[in-house]
Design a protein around this motif. Structure first.
Motif, PDB file in Angstrom:
ATOM      1  N   GLY A 120       0.818  -1.212   0.000  1.00 54.67           N
ATOM      2  CA  GLY A 120       0.000   0.000   0.000  1.00 54.67           C
ATOM      3  C   GLY A 120       0.847   1.254   0.000  1.00 54.67           C
ATOM      4  N   ILE A 121       1.904   1.247   0.805  1.00 49.63           N
ATOM      5  CA  ILE A 121       2.772   2.424   0.867  1.00 49.63           C
ATOM      6  C   ILE A 121       3.505   2.605  -0.456  1.00 49.63           C
ATOM      7  CG2 ILE A 121       4.826   3.383   1.998  1.00 49.63           C
ATOM      8  CD1 ILE A 121       3.756   2.096   4.617  1.00 49.63           C
ATOM      9  N   ALA A 122       3.932   1.478  -1.063  1.00 49.20           N
ATOM     10  CA  ALA A 122       4.607   1.564  -2.357  1.00 49.20           C
ATOM     11  C   ALA A 122       3.686   2.182  -3.401  1.00 49.20           C
ATOM     12  CB  ALA A 122       5.057   0.172  -2.808  1.00 49.20           C
ATOM     13  N   PHE A 123       2.416   1.768  -3.380  1.00 52.79           N
ATOM     14  CA  PHE A 123       1.461   2.328  -4.336  1.00 52.79           C
ATOM     15  C   PHE A 123       1.310   3.830  -4.140  1.00 52.79           C
ATOM     16  CE2 PHE A 123      -2.711   3.701  -5.685  1.00 52.79           C
ATOM     17  CZ  PHE A 123      -2.797   3.174  -6.955  1.00 52.79           C
ATOM     18  N   LEU A 124       1.171   4.245  -2.876  1.00 48.21           N
ATOM     19  CA  LEU A 124       1.005   5.676  -2.595  1.00 48.21           C
ATOM     20  C   LEU A 124       2.235   6.464  -3.031  1.00 48.21           C
ATOM     21  CD1 LEU A 124      -0.710   5.545   0.906  1.00 48.21           C
ATOM     22  CD2 LEU A 124      -1.709   6.404  -1.227  1.00 48.21           C
ATOM     23  N   ALA A 125       3.414   5.880  -2.829  1.00 42.70           N
ATOM     24  CA  ALA A 125       4.642   6.559  -3.243  1.00 42.70           C
ATOM     25  C   ALA A 125       4.645   6.744  -4.754  1.00 42.70           C
ATOM     26  CB  ALA A 125       5.856   5.746  -2.790  1.00 42.70           C
ATOM     27  N   CYS A 126       4.215   5.709  -5.475  1.00 43.98           N
ATOM     28  CA  CYS A 126       4.144   5.798  -6.940  1.00 43.98           C
ATOM     29  C   CYS A 126       3.186   6.907  -7.360  1.00 43.98           C
ATOM     30  CB  CYS A 126       3.661   4.484  -7.546  1.00 43.98           C
ATOM     31  SG  CYS A 126       4.847   3.160  -7.446  1.00 43.98           S
ATOM     32  N   GLN A 127       2.047   6.968  -6.680  1.00 42.23           N
ATOM     33  CA  GLN A 127       1.064   7.979  -7.054  1.00 42.23           C
ATOM     34  C   GLN A 127       1.607   9.384  -6.774  1.00 42.23           C
ATOM     35  OE1 GLN A 127      -2.861   7.802  -5.205  1.00 42.23           O
ATOM     36  NE2 GLN A 127      -3.702   7.941  -7.241  1.00 42.23           N
ATOM     37  N   GLY A 232      -7.221  10.822  -6.793  1.00 47.08           N
ATOM     38  CA  GLY A 232      -6.995  11.299  -5.432  1.00 47.08           C
ATOM     39  C   GLY A 232      -7.951  10.645  -4.450  1.00 47.08           C
ATOM     40  N   PHE A 233      -9.216  10.507  -4.843  1.00 42.74           N
ATOM     41  CA  PHE A 233     -10.196   9.854  -3.984  1.00 42.74           C
ATOM     42  C   PHE A 233      -9.808   8.383  -3.783  1.00 42.74           C
ATOM     43  CE2 PHE A 233     -14.704   8.396  -3.157  1.00 42.74           C
ATOM     44  CZ  PHE A 233     -14.854   9.095  -1.984  1.00 42.74           C
ATOM     45  N   HIS A 234      -9.333   7.758  -4.848  1.00 41.23           N
ATOM     46  CA  HIS A 234      -8.865   6.381  -4.721  1.00 41.23           C
ATOM     47  C   HIS A 234      -7.626   6.318  -3.823  1.00 41.23           C
ATOM     48  CE1 HIS A 234      -6.400   2.898  -5.902  1.00 41.23           C
ATOM     49  NE2 HIS A 234      -7.558   2.273  -5.783  1.00 41.23           N
ATOM     50  N   GLY A 235      -6.701   7.257  -4.039  1.00 43.62           N
ATOM     51  CA  GLY A 235      -5.484   7.289  -3.228  1.00 43.62           C
ATOM     52  C   GLY A 235      -5.814   7.482  -1.751  1.00 43.62           C
ATOM     53  N   PHE A 236      -6.848   8.281  -1.484  1.00 43.26           N
ATOM     54  CA  PHE A 236      -7.272   8.486  -0.100  1.00 43.26           C
ATOM     55  C   PHE A 236      -7.804   7.177   0.498  1.00 43.26           C
ATOM     56  CE2 PHE A 236     -10.491   9.842   3.062  1.00 43.26           C
ATOM     57  CZ  PHE A 236      -9.633  10.476   3.948  1.00 43.26           C
ATOM     58  N   HIS A 237      -8.496   6.390  -0.337  1.00 42.61           N
ATOM     59  CA  HIS A 237      -8.942   5.074   0.127  1.00 42.61           C
ATOM     60  C   HIS A 237      -7.749   4.169   0.419  1.00 42.61           C
ATOM     61  CE1 HIS A 237     -13.007   6.120  -1.021  1.00 42.61           C
ATOM     62  NE2 HIS A 237     -13.432   5.001  -0.511  1.00 42.61           N
ATOM     63  N   LEU A 239      -4.803   5.159   1.317  1.00 44.05           N
ATOM     64  CA  LEU A 239      -4.202   5.671   2.553  1.00 44.05           C
ATOM     65  C   LEU A 239      -4.978   5.181   3.778  1.00 44.05           C
ATOM     66  CD1 LEU A 239      -2.128   7.588   3.906  1.00 44.05           C
ATOM     67  CD2 LEU A 239      -3.844   9.388   3.721  1.00 44.05           C
ATOM     68  N   SER A 240      -6.320   5.301   3.739  1.00 47.90           N
ATOM     69  CA  SER A 240      -7.081   4.862   4.909  1.00 47.90           C
ATOM     70  C   SER A 240      -6.987   3.346   5.057  1.00 47.90           C
ATOM     71  CB  SER A 240      -8.538   5.329   4.829  1.00 47.90           C
ATOM     72  OG  SER A 240      -9.074   5.033   3.574  1.00 47.90           O
ATOM     73  N   GLY A 241      -6.902   2.627   3.931  1.00 48.01           N
ATOM     74  CA  GLY A 241      -6.706   1.175   3.999  1.00 48.01           C
ATOM     75  C   GLY A 241      -5.398   0.818   4.693  1.00 48.01           C
ATOM     76  N   VAL A 242      -4.331   1.578   4.352  1.00 47.65           N
ATOM     77  CA  VAL A 242      -3.035   1.324   4.997  1.00 47.65           C
ATOM     78  C   VAL A 242      -3.146   1.579   6.495  1.00 47.65           C
ATOM     79  CG1 VAL A 242      -0.666   2.183   5.188  1.00 47.65           C
ATOM     80  CG2 VAL A 242      -1.632   1.750   2.945  1.00 47.65           C
TER      81      VAL A 242
END
Lengths: 290, 140
Positions: A120-127, A232-237, A239-242
Motif C-alpha cells: 500500500g505504501i509503495a502504491f502511494l509513493a508511486c502515485q 486522489g479519492f482512490h489514493g485516499f482510500h 491511505l485509509s486502507g493502509v
C-alpha cells in the motif's frame, strides 16, 4: 461439517440468526463497500459523460508515458502497469493474511499484513511521484496565438492537438517576455528564471530552439479535475486502507484476536483492501486504457 | 474454526488449500497483461475507428472479468449463500441504467454543441467526424 447437509431446510428469514449467514459487522462492511462503489461509479460516469461530450480527448498513451529515472524516454503505460501490479500483489498478500487468520496462525497474519502494508505504501509513493511529475512537467502549448509552458493541473491541460511549422514560429514571434522566459528555461535548465528574466526578448528568442520543441494546443480543461479528483479519492482510500491495516497489525501483535478466538476483523479489513484494488481496476480502465 | 458469534448458522471449513489464491493471482496478472497488450496495439497501430472501439469494448469486458475474480475469490462473495450474493449484486444492476443514460447524455451534449455552436465545432475538430463517433483521434 454436519450442519452443511441441513442447509436446504434452513429458515433464513425466521429470525434469531443472520439471514445472510454472516456476522453483522461483515454484512455492514459489504453494504458500506456497495455504497462506496456507487460513489466511485458516479465519479467515473460523470467523467465519461464529459468525455463523450467532447470532440477531442487526450490519448492516455501520450499523457502517461513517463517512468522515474527514465528521463524523457517514451514509455507509455509502463509506470501505471507497475502500480497496478503492486496493488494486485498487495491484494494477494491480504488474502494470504485472511487465510492465515482462518487457521488462527498469528505469525502468518503478521507476516502477510506487513507485506500488504508495504504494498500500500509503495502504491502511494508511486502515485505521489506520478502527480508531482504531471503537475511540474513543462509542456509548450499554444494559447491565444502565443506560446506558453504549462504542466497538467486542474486548471490547464497541455494535451491538445499537435501543432507544427509556421503556426509555431508565428506564435513565438507574438510571445511576450514572460512566455519567452518560460520557454528558454524549459530548454536551458541550468539557468535560473532570474537570470533569464534579465535578458532581452531577442536574446531569449535566440536561445529557443523551435525545431526541438513539441508544441500542442491546450486540451480539455475537465481532464485535470477528473484525473486528480478520482485518482486522489482512490489514493485516499488506499491511505485509509493502509492505516486500517496498520491498526489490524498492532491488534494482532497485542493478541487481541488471539484472545477473541477468531480473526474476523482481519477479514473485514481485507474486504476493504480488496475493494480498493477493485476500484483501481476501473480507474485503470477509464483513465489509462481506453 | 470456532466463532463466538451466534448469528452465523454454519461455518466454512477452513481449507489449507492455497491453490485457488495462486490461480486467481495468475488469472488477474494475465488479464492485466492482455489489456496492456491491447493498449500498446492501439498505440502503435493505426486502426479504423470502429476497430479501436471494438478493442476498447474487449478491454472493458476483460476488466469486468477481473472485477468478478476479485469479488468472487478474494472477497469470498462466491462462497457466501445466495441471499448474501443477491443483496450485493442486485442493487449494483442500477449501474446498467446509470452508465447507459449518462454516456448517452454526454453524446447528446456533443451532438447539440456541434450543431448549434459552429465556432466550437470548427475549432475542436480538424476533419469531419462521423456522426456516430464519440471521441476522435489523430486530428493532426
Amino acid at each position: 461439517m454436519a450442519h452443511v447437509a441441513a442447509v436446504k431446510e434452513q429458515k433464513w428469514w425466521a429470525g434469531g440468526k443472520s439471514p445472510f449467514n454472516l456476522e453483522y459487522g461483515k454484512v455492514m462492511m459489504w453494504y458500506f463497500l456497495m455504497s462506496d462503489a456507487f460513489t466511485f461509479g458516479a465519479f467515473l460516469i460523470s467523467y465519461g459523460t464529459i468525455r463523450f461530450s467532447q470532440n477531442y480527448w487526450p490519448d492516455p498513451n501520450v499523457v502517461f508515458n513517463a517512468f522515474p529515472g527514465a528521463g524523457h524516454a517514451n514509455l507509455p503505460l509502463a509506470f501505471v502497469s507497475l502500480m497496478t501490479f503492486i496493488l494486485i500483489i498487495s491484494s494477494v498478500t491480504m488474502v494470504l493474511a485472511v487465510h492465515a487468520g482462518h487457521h488462527n496462525d498469528k505469525k502468518g497474519v503478521v507476516k502477510w499484513m506487513i507485506w500488504t502494508i508495504v504494498g500500500g505504501i509503495a502504491f502511494l509513493a508511486c502515485q505521489a511521484w506520478e502527480w508531482t511529475h504531471m503537475i511540474t512537467a513543462e509542456h509548450a502549448v499554444i494559447a491565444d496565438g502565443q506560446l506558453d509552458v504549462i504542466g497538467q493541473t486542474v486548471r490547464v491541460n497541455p494535451w491538445g492537438v499537435d501543432v507544427h511549422g509556421a503556426v509555431v514560429t508565428d506564435a513565438l514571434a507574438k510571445t511576450q517576455h514572460e512566455g519567452l522566459v518560460k520557454l528558454a528555461h524549459m530548454q536551458n535548465h541550468d539557468m535560473s528564471f532570474k537570470q533569464l528574466g534579465a535578458m532581452t526578448d531577442t536574446q531569449l528568442k535566440g536561445m529557443i530552439n523551435v525545431a526541438d520543441m513539441h508544441v500542442r494546443e491546450s486540451g480539455p480543461v475537465a481532464f485535470g479535475g477528473f484525473f486528480y479528483g478520482i485518482t486522489g479519492f482512490h489514493g485516499f482510500h488506499v491511505l485509509s486502507g493502509v492505516v486500517i491495516n496498520i491498526i489490524m497489525l498492532i491488534m494482532t501483535q497485542k493478541n487481541v484476536f488471539e484472545r477473541k478466538g477468531h480473526y474476523l476483523m482481519i477479514e473485514k479489513a481485507g474486504l476493504y483492501w480488496h475493494f480498493v484494488d477493485l476500484v483501481w481496476v476501473f480507474v485503470f480502465l477509464c483513465f489509462y486504457l481506453i | 474454526m470456532e466463532h463466538t458469534t451466534s448469528e452465523v448458522s454454519f461455518h466454512h471449513e477452513p481449507t489449507s488449500d492455497k491453490s485457488r489464491i495462486w490461480k486467481t493471482t495468475i488469472i488477474l496478472s494475465v488479464i492485466t497483461l492482455i489489456e496492456l497488450g491491447f493498449g500498446f496495439l492501439m498505440y502503435f497501430t493505426e486502426f479504423p475507428h470502429w476497430l479501436d472501439l471494438f478493442i476498447k469494448g474487449v478491454i472493458v469486458i476483460l476488466s469486468l472479468a477481473k472485477a468478478f475474480y476479485i469479488v468472487s475469490i478474494f472477497m469470498h462473495l462466491g462462497d457466501e449463500i445466495k441471499n448474501m450474493i443477491m443483496t450485493i449484486i442486485v442493487p449494483l444492476s442500477l449501474f446498467i441504467w446509470f452508465i447507459a443514460a449518462f454516456l448517452w447524455d454526454g453524446n447528446s451534449f456533443r451532438t447539440l454543441r456541434n450543431r448549434y455552436d459552429t465556432y466550437y465545432k470548427e475549432s475542436s475538430q480538424k476533419k469531419d467526424i462521423p456522426k456516430t463517433d464519440t471521441t476522435t483521434h489523430n486530428l493532426d
